[in-house]
Design a protein around this motif. Structure first.
Motif, mmCIF file in Angstrom:
data_model
loop_
_atom_site.group_PDB
_atom_site.id
_atom_site.type_symbol
_atom_site.label_atom_id
_atom_site.label_comp_id
_atom_site.label_asym_id
_atom_site.label_seq_id
_atom_site.Cartn_x
_atom_site.Cartn_y
_atom_site.Cartn_z
ATOM 1 N N LEU A 1 12.903 30.159 31.117
ATOM 2 C CA LEU A 1 12.401 28.793 31.220
ATOM 3 C C LEU A 1 13.482 27.789 30.851
ATOM 4 N N ARG B 1 -4.068 38.806 30.671
ATOM 5 C CA ARG B 1 -3.422 37.985 31.691
ATOM 6 C C ARG B 1 -1.913 38.216 31.710
ATOM 7 N N LEU C 1 -7.743 28.876 31.137
ATOM 8 C CA LEU C 1 -8.196 27.740 31.937
ATOM 9 C C LEU C 1 -9.721 27.676 31.873
ATOM 10 N N LEU D 1 -5.051 35.237 37.303
ATOM 11 C CA LEU D 1 -4.173 34.106 37.665
ATOM 12 C C LEU D 1 -2.745 34.499 38.066
ATOM 13 N N PRO D 2 -2.033 35.336 37.274
ATOM 14 C CA PRO D 2 -0.647 35.665 37.655
ATOM 15 C C PRO D 2 -0.546 36.310 39.035
ATOM 16 N N MET E 1 3.944 36.622 29.412
ATOM 17 C CA MET E 1 4.031 35.842 28.174
ATOM 18 C C MET E 1 2.658 35.570 27.592
ATOM 19 N N ALA F 1 12.493 34.263 28.808
ATOM 20 C CA ALA F 1 11.608 34.073 29.958
ATOM 21 C C ALA F 1 12.298 33.325 31.098
ATOM 22 N N HIS G 1 0.139 41.664 35.986
ATOM 23 C CA HIS G 1 1.089 41.881 37.081
ATOM 24 C C HIS G 1 2.114 42.960 36.721
ATOM 25 N N ALA H 1 6.746 30.457 34.020
ATOM 26 C CA ALA H 1 7.436 31.690 33.651
ATOM 27 C C ALA H 1 7.324 32.743 34.750
ATOM 28 N N LEU H 2 6.333 32.564 35.647
ATOM 29 C CA LEU H 2 6.183 33.526 36.747
ATOM 30 C C LEU H 2 6.882 33.042 38.005
ATOM 31 N N GLU I 1 -2.012 35.439 41.578
ATOM 32 C CA GLU I 1 -2.002 34.396 42.601
ATOM 33 C C GLU I 1 -0.601 33.809 42.775
ATOM 34 N N ILE I 2 0.282 34.079 41.813
ATOM 35 C CA ILE I 2 1.632 33.522 41.850
ATOM 36 C C ILE I 2 2.637 34.591 42.277
ATOM 37 N N VAL I 3 2.530 35.736 41.618
ATOM 38 C CA VAL I 3 3.478 36.813 41.845
ATOM 39 C C VAL I 3 3.085 37.561 43.112
ATOM 40 N N PRO J 1 13.123 31.694 35.863
ATOM 41 C CA PRO J 1 11.939 32.508 35.612
ATOM 42 C C PRO J 1 11.886 33.693 36.575
ATOM 43 N N ARG J 2 11.297 34.783 36.126
ATOM 44 C CA ARG J 2 11.148 35.939 37.015
ATOM 45 C C ARG J 2 9.789 36.586 36.785
ATOM 46 N N SER J 3 9.257 37.154 37.844
ATOM 47 C CA SER J 3 7.880 37.640 37.780
ATOM 48 C C SER J 3 7.744 38.957 37.027
ATOM 49 N N VAL K 1 8.246 39.237 33.974
ATOM 50 C CA VAL K 1 8.028 38.865 32.581
ATOM 51 C C VAL K 1 6.578 38.450 32.389
#
Ligand SMILES: Nc1ncnc2c1ncn2[C@@H]1O[C@H](COP(=O)(O)OP(=O)(O)OP(=O)(O)O)[C@@H](O)[C@H]1O
Ligand SMILES: [Mg+2]
Lengths: 265, 255
Positions: free
Chosen positions: A57, A150, A89, A100-101, A81, A55, A154, B156-157, A103-105, A75-77, A79
């Motif tokens: 990390l 989840r 949450l 959720l992902p 996990m 991953a 993405h 991880a993202l 919102e990041i990727v 880390p790369r989007s 992946v």
């Protein structure tokens, strides 16, 4: 075929109060695109460490991890996990958790399309109608299904599963195995599955890697002949029984409970 | 009865029963005023000094709230530093514990001497000093005990530390934060009154209490105590309301 995941000569040690603790030692794993590899090994041998390396990390002390032809440096989007603990949450609904992902990727999907995608995945794993529930209102198996959604929302190329079904009862686990096959057909990915369950490994994966005891190296690789979706009956065929016997023996070797070669005292 | 009305009437009824029992107890025992005033004695005290109660109650209230807001800002700041850095946690813990162990009654005269005449400032300072500790501890524990998997799903993202803080660490510590805030609100209140009584400067309900004592006006002393209790309840329920608004998800349905 191109290997999507390549782990080459990876060594890693943790620094602890009592000095360095070597965890991985000369690990070699290759997973072709679309492949699904199960990794089994004695408890504490370094399986979760392996997932953290893939991953991005953590960086290995020695050796390289490659994902789709690029060396992993962080880390790369691409992946996804999921862990034994579904880590949903509690303050979000199931739908918001799955989203959720996104919102990041970076994503091209509009807010509406994101919701549709999350709903589609939840329906795929049998959680239709639970979108607006809180995680505390779901059973353990349902939470794990949501966690799986989840990790896929993405559209990751690589899915890393660290004992995702480890805490579930036998029936729920078998249900989820079948869901896994359904998901892999609808949402193709290249997968690494860490597991303690040998039946799970031959039911889901097309290759099973046995790690030695700590520090772990690749001890044995078993190819599972019939890949793709299969039903539970498959676990009760003579071929399956034979594979399980081989794997069980390899685990005993890894634990140091059986001699390396049969017949040698 | 519908749940909304019930939530209101049950506590009010409890208070009324309490007042009746109190009145009855004083009456049955035949206690004089200086031993124990009864609720019926308080009414004239409030009627006579109602303007003082408003002015001084307000002074007590605003200084408590300002002290508390400072405690939240500083407490959350210290809590974050301690929650994210193990070294800082190890360095700051003994200092904090030591500071918290000093009885604040001994700090009051020192502060009063240090900043002579700055009564509002001194009072706010004591309210702050007495109440930031639980906030700092709760935030630091909340952040440092965050399971690594929670961090990892975002990390991880490729999420930044700031994103992880806003999306996961902060909301996850909110229940603990509000638990600490309920303790802190009471403490801040004690701090304000401590300053007002130990170092009287004619402001706040503490000063009213002090002058009532000087004049042997026992019903007024009791009236001040009850007013303080009322203010305390008000502040506490404001925190409860905030908690329900921002961390209501943490409450499990019973059964
Ligand atoms: N951050 C860390 N610092 C120091 N030691 C660690 C750390 N993480 C793991 N270890 C140690 O490294 C070893 C391998 O850990 P890891 O979690 O990778 O094992 P695992 O194979 O996943 O175990 P399990 O089957 O119980 O999940 C263990 O002995 C563990 O105690
Ligand atoms: Mg593990």
């Amino acid at each position: 075929m191109n290997n999507l995941i390549e782990i080459k000569g990876v060594r890693h040690a943790y620094t602890t109060a009592d000095g360095p603790l070597p965890v991985l030692d000369g690990l070699e794993i290759a997973v072709p695109e679309g492949g699904f590899v199960a990794v089994v090994g004695p408890s504490g041998c370094g399986k979760s460490t392996l997932t953290r390396l893939v991953a991005g990390l953590m960086m290995p002390d020695v050796g390289e991890v490659w994902l789709h032809g690029e060396r992993v440096k962080g880390p790369r989007s691409t992946v996804g996990m999921a862990f034994q603990n579904p880590v949903l949450l509690e303050w979000r609904t199931i739908l918001q958790n799955v989203m959720l992902p996104l919102e990041i990727v970076p994503t091209k999907l509009s807010r509406k399309e994101q919701k549709e995608r999350a709903r589609y995945l939840l329906a795929l794993v049998g959680l239709e109608g639970f979108e607006d529930k809180r995680p505390s209102e779901l059973s353990g198996g349902m939470r794990q299904r949501a966690s799986l959604c989840r990790s896929l929302v993405h559209k990751p190329e690589v899915l890393i599963l660290d004992e995702p079904f480890g805490a579930l009862d036998a029936f729920t686990r078998e249900d989820l195995w079948q869901t896994m096959h359904k998901v892999k057909e609808a949402e193709p990915f290249t997968g690494v599955l860490i597991t303690h369950d040998l039946r799970e490994s031959i039911f889901l994966a097309d290759q099973v890697v046995v790690l030695s005891g700590r520090p772990a190296r690749t001890q044995y690789v078993l190819d599972v002949p019939n890949t793709g979706p299969r039903d539970l009956e498959h676990l009760y065929t003579p071929e399956a029984a034979e594979m399980l016997a081989v794997l069980r023996h390899q685990i005993e070797v890894a634990q140091g409970r059986a001699p390396v070669e049969e017949g040698v005292a | 009865m519908n749940p909304g009305l019930r939530k209101f009437f049950v506590p009010v009824l409890a208070v009324v029963i309490f007042l009746i029992l109190w009145e009855a107890l004083v009456w049955v025992m035949g206690w004089p005023n200086y031993k124990m005033a009864s609720p019926s004695d308080l009414v004239p005290a409030y009627a006579k000094y109602w303007n003082l109660f408003f002015i001084m109650g307000w002074q007590t209230l605003w200084r408590t709230v300002v002290g508390l807001v400072l405690a939240i800002i500083v407490g959350v700041g210290i809590g974050m530093v301690m929650g994210f850095s193990r070294t800082m946690r190890e360095a700051l813990y003994p200092l904090l514990v030591g500071f918290n162990a000093i009885p604040k009654a001994t700090v009051v005269p020192i502060v009063a001497l240090m900043f002579v005449g700055a009564h509002d400032f001194n009072t706010v300072l004591i309210a702050f000093m007495i109440s930031f500790f639980p906030i700092a501890v709760s935030i630091s524990i909340g952040l440092s005990t965050l399971e690594p998997e929670y961090r990892d799903i975002l990390r991880a993202l490729g999420a930044s530390q700031a994103t992880i803080f806003w999306k996961i660490a902060l909301p996850k510590t909110l229940p603990e934060f509000f638990g600490a805030l309920k303790v802190a609100v009471t403490l801040a209140f004690i701090g304000t009154n401590l300053m007002e009584i130990v170092s009287p400067h004619g402001r706040g309900l503490g000063a009213l209490f002090d002058s009532a004592k000087t004049n042997s006006d026992y019903p007024l002393m009791f009236a001040v105590l009850i007013a303080l209790a009322g203010l305390g309840i008000l502040l506490y329920y404001i925190v409860v309301w905030l908690e329900n608004t921002f961390a209501g998800w943490a409450e499990r349905q019973p059964g």
